[in-house]
Motif scaffolding. Structure first.
Motif, mmCIF file in Angstrom:
data_model
loop_
_atom_site.group_PDB
_atom_site.id
_atom_site.type_symbol
_atom_site.label_atom_id
_atom_site.label_comp_id
_atom_site.label_asym_id
_atom_site.label_seq_id
_atom_site.Cartn_x
_atom_site.Cartn_y
_atom_site.Cartn_z
ATOM 1 N N VAL A 108 0.770 4.670 1.624
ATOM 2 C CA VAL A 108 -0.262 5.761 2.722
ATOM 3 C C VAL A 108 -0.188 7.536 2.103
ATOM 4 O O VAL A 108 1.500 7.593 1.944
ATOM 5 C CB VAL A 108 -0.242 5.710 3.908
ATOM 6 C CG1 VAL A 108 -0.576 6.706 4.675
ATOM 7 C CG2 VAL A 108 0.115 4.701 4.650
ATOM 8 N N GLN A 153 -2.426 -0.288 -2.984
ATOM 9 C CA GLN A 153 -3.547 0.503 -2.340
ATOM 10 C C GLN A 153 -2.909 1.762 -2.392
ATOM 11 O O GLN A 153 -2.325 1.693 -1.630
ATOM 12 C CB GLN A 153 -3.784 -0.394 -1.826
ATOM 13 C CG GLN A 153 -5.475 -0.326 -1.334
ATOM 14 C CD GLN A 153 -5.863 -0.847 0.317
ATOM 15 O OE1 GLN A 153 -5.397 -1.296 0.767
ATOM 16 N NE2 GLN A 153 -7.965 0.089 0.663
ATOM 17 N N VAL A 206 -4.046 4.686 0.287
ATOM 18 C CA VAL A 206 -4.583 5.180 1.268
ATOM 19 C C VAL A 206 -4.646 6.393 1.881
ATOM 20 O O VAL A 206 -3.707 6.863 2.151
ATOM 21 C CB VAL A 206 -4.512 4.053 2.750
ATOM 22 C CG1 VAL A 206 -5.065 4.307 4.138
ATOM 23 C CG2 VAL A 206 -4.315 2.177 1.662
ATOM 24 N N ARG A 246 -14.710 4.974 -0.370
ATOM 25 C CA ARG A 246 -14.857 3.413 0.225
ATOM 26 C C ARG A 246 -16.575 2.534 0.418
ATOM 27 O O ARG A 246 -15.728 1.340 0.872
ATOM 28 C CB ARG A 246 -13.984 4.173 1.638
ATOM 29 C CG ARG A 246 -12.632 4.492 1.757
ATOM 30 C CD ARG A 246 -12.220 4.931 3.014
ATOM 31 N NE ARG A 246 -11.016 5.947 3.271
ATOM 32 C CZ ARG A 246 -10.340 7.007 3.663
ATOM 33 N NH1 ARG A 246 -11.832 7.284 4.868
ATOM 34 N NH2 ARG A 246 -9.444 7.622 3.431
ATOM 35 N N GLU A 298 -4.998 9.462 4.431
ATOM 36 C CA GLU A 298 -5.250 9.838 5.432
ATOM 37 C C GLU A 298 -4.769 11.614 5.940
ATOM 38 O O GLU A 298 -4.514 11.750 4.837
ATOM 39 C CB GLU A 298 -3.928 9.189 6.556
ATOM 40 C CG GLU A 298 -4.326 7.399 6.207
ATOM 41 C CD GLU A 298 -3.163 6.386 7.259
ATOM 42 O OE1 GLU A 298 -2.244 7.079 7.573
ATOM 43 O OE2 GLU A 298 -3.394 5.827 7.655
ATOM 44 N N ARG A 333 0.559 -1.460 -0.071
ATOM 45 C CA ARG A 333 -0.161 -0.365 0.467
ATOM 46 C C ARG A 333 0.615 1.043 -0.048
ATOM 47 O O ARG A 333 1.967 1.472 -0.012
ATOM 48 C CB ARG A 333 -0.424 -0.346 1.198
ATOM 49 C CG ARG A 333 -0.364 0.244 2.175
ATOM 50 C CD ARG A 333 -1.063 0.730 3.592
ATOM 51 N NE ARG A 333 -1.317 1.168 5.253
ATOM 52 C CZ ARG A 333 -1.609 0.882 6.156
ATOM 53 N NH1 ARG A 333 -3.042 1.111 5.845
ATOM 54 N NH2 ARG A 333 -1.146 1.218 7.531
#
Length: 387
Positions: free
Chosen positions: A9, A366, A368, A386, A370, A7
């Motif tokens: 971030v 992926q 992600v 999501r 934040e 992933r």
């Protein structure tokens, strides 16, 4: 703590902080936030919405389809979306109707834009080739382009918003010569009766290092993602924070004897009995095969070099006798605050630039997002994504 299979971030708070800092450096000059290549691999929509929430009113996205993606998620016409690479078969009507700004470098393209005009004039930026030779009209073609634009504007078919160019950033002397050429082309346009309201020539590096090149607006890309372009300058040196952290989880561990050949071609052999950790991310995900022996990844706050060839879907790390287990987080690059490599280190180790590294990170990794995600349109978008 497990990182998940693989992933990236994306720290939206870091992006916004970088944006605020860069805007303070450029003040009072306008900043166009560049988001080509899906926002340098960070995800166009959440990055754009974060920028809009921060007050950005100019965004550069390279192509019309990317601009229309932003209009579709509610980026309104108070935000100017600049595009400059157009499919030869593109029908410009949707772009014009959606108030997308169109960079134009030749008369054939401008004629197609004029012909597509219906309800409202097209917003056009005229490109000058000042020596990079990728985009922009040459000095020989500039007069014809300006005359066509002037006449179309008088007819109410287009609105000439700006003139622009892109610098080669080869040397201070080359860039100074390029800007002098651009200035001469703008002066010629004005002599031909076309008023140029906005000028933009500098991108991230020139915008930082050559204040006199900032004109009315600076196009900022890599700096906003915490990837400075100046040689020998880190993000921390400038007060910027890298926005992307790429990680994976240890998928398997295996104890092997001394002299074990590792991965394809056995370009690495163990020099003691040791443990190998399998990391499920490879060149299909953007980790170059050349990373072997040049790149270190972090596991449990300790760095380890990539051992053996990087394969399509995985690579191996020799962790010796350390207690590394399945599910442990492997950080490929991040902010550097916990001792991990940064994307700038990757670029230097691989004889490239940080921008190439982040843009290579593939779709199997992926994203992600934040930070900032609970606010306004960013939060709404991410919650919808999501659900």
């Amino acid at each position: 703590m497990s990182a998940g299979l693989r992933r990236a971030v994306i720290d939206l708070d870091a992006y916004r902080a970088n944006l605020d800092l860069v805007r303070s450096w450029m003040d009072p000059v306008e900043v166009m936030a560049i988001m080509k290549a899906d926002a340098y691999g960070h995800g166009l929509e959440p990055i754009a919405l974060t920028a809009v929430d921060a007050g950005i009113r100019w965004i550069g996205v390279l192509t019309v389809p990317a601009a229309l993606r932003l209009r579709a998620i509610g980026v309104g016409e108070d935000v100017h979306l600049f595009t400059w690479q157009h499919d030869p078969g593109l029908d410009f009507r949707d772009a014009i109707d959606s108030a997308v700004d169109l960079g134009v470098s030749n008369t054939a393209e401008l004629r197609r834009i004029v012909e597509a005009v219906d309800q409202r004039p097209a917003r056009v930026h005229l490109g000058v080739d000042s020596g990079l030779h990728r985009d922009g009209a040459t000095a020989e073609d500039w007069t014809a382009l300006v005359e066509l634009a002037r006449d179309a504007q008088r007819d109410g078919r287009i609105e000439v918003v700006a003139a622009y160019t892109h610098l080669a950033e080869s040397s201070d002397a080359d860039d100074s010569e390029a800007v002098a050429h651009f200035d001469a082309m703008v002066e010629r346009a004005e002599d031909l009766g076309l008023d140029i309201r906005w000028e933009h020539v500098a991108a991230s590096l020139a915008g930082l290092e050559r204040k006199e090149f900032r004109k009315d607006m600076v196009r900022m890309g890599a700096n906003l993602f915490g990837i400075p372009g100046a040689d020998g300058v880190s993000a921390a040196d400038l007060g910027l924070t890298p926005v992307m952290t790429v990680s994976a989880a240890v998928a398997k561990t295996k104890r092997v004897p001394v002299g074990t050949g590792v991965s394809y071609d056995y370009t690495y052999r163990t020099d003691t009995e040791t443990t190998l950790a399998l990391v499920p991310i490879g060149y299909a995900d953007g980790v170059p095969r050349a990373a072997q022996g040049r790149i270190e990844v972090a596991i449990n706050d300790r760095r380890y070099p990539i051992a053996g060839r990087v394969a399509m879907d995985q690579f191996l790390v020799d962790v010796g006798d350390d207690d590394v287990r399945v599910g442990d987080t492997v950080t490929l690059f991040g902010t550097g605050e916990d001792g991990e490599s940064t994307v700038l280190e990757w670029g230097r180790a691989l004889d490239t630039i940080g921008e190439e590294i982040v843009c290579r990170i593939g779709s199997r990794v992926q994203r992600v997002h934040e930070g900032h995600s609970g606010e306004g349109r960013v939060g709404e978008y991410l919650r919808g994504e999501r659900s």
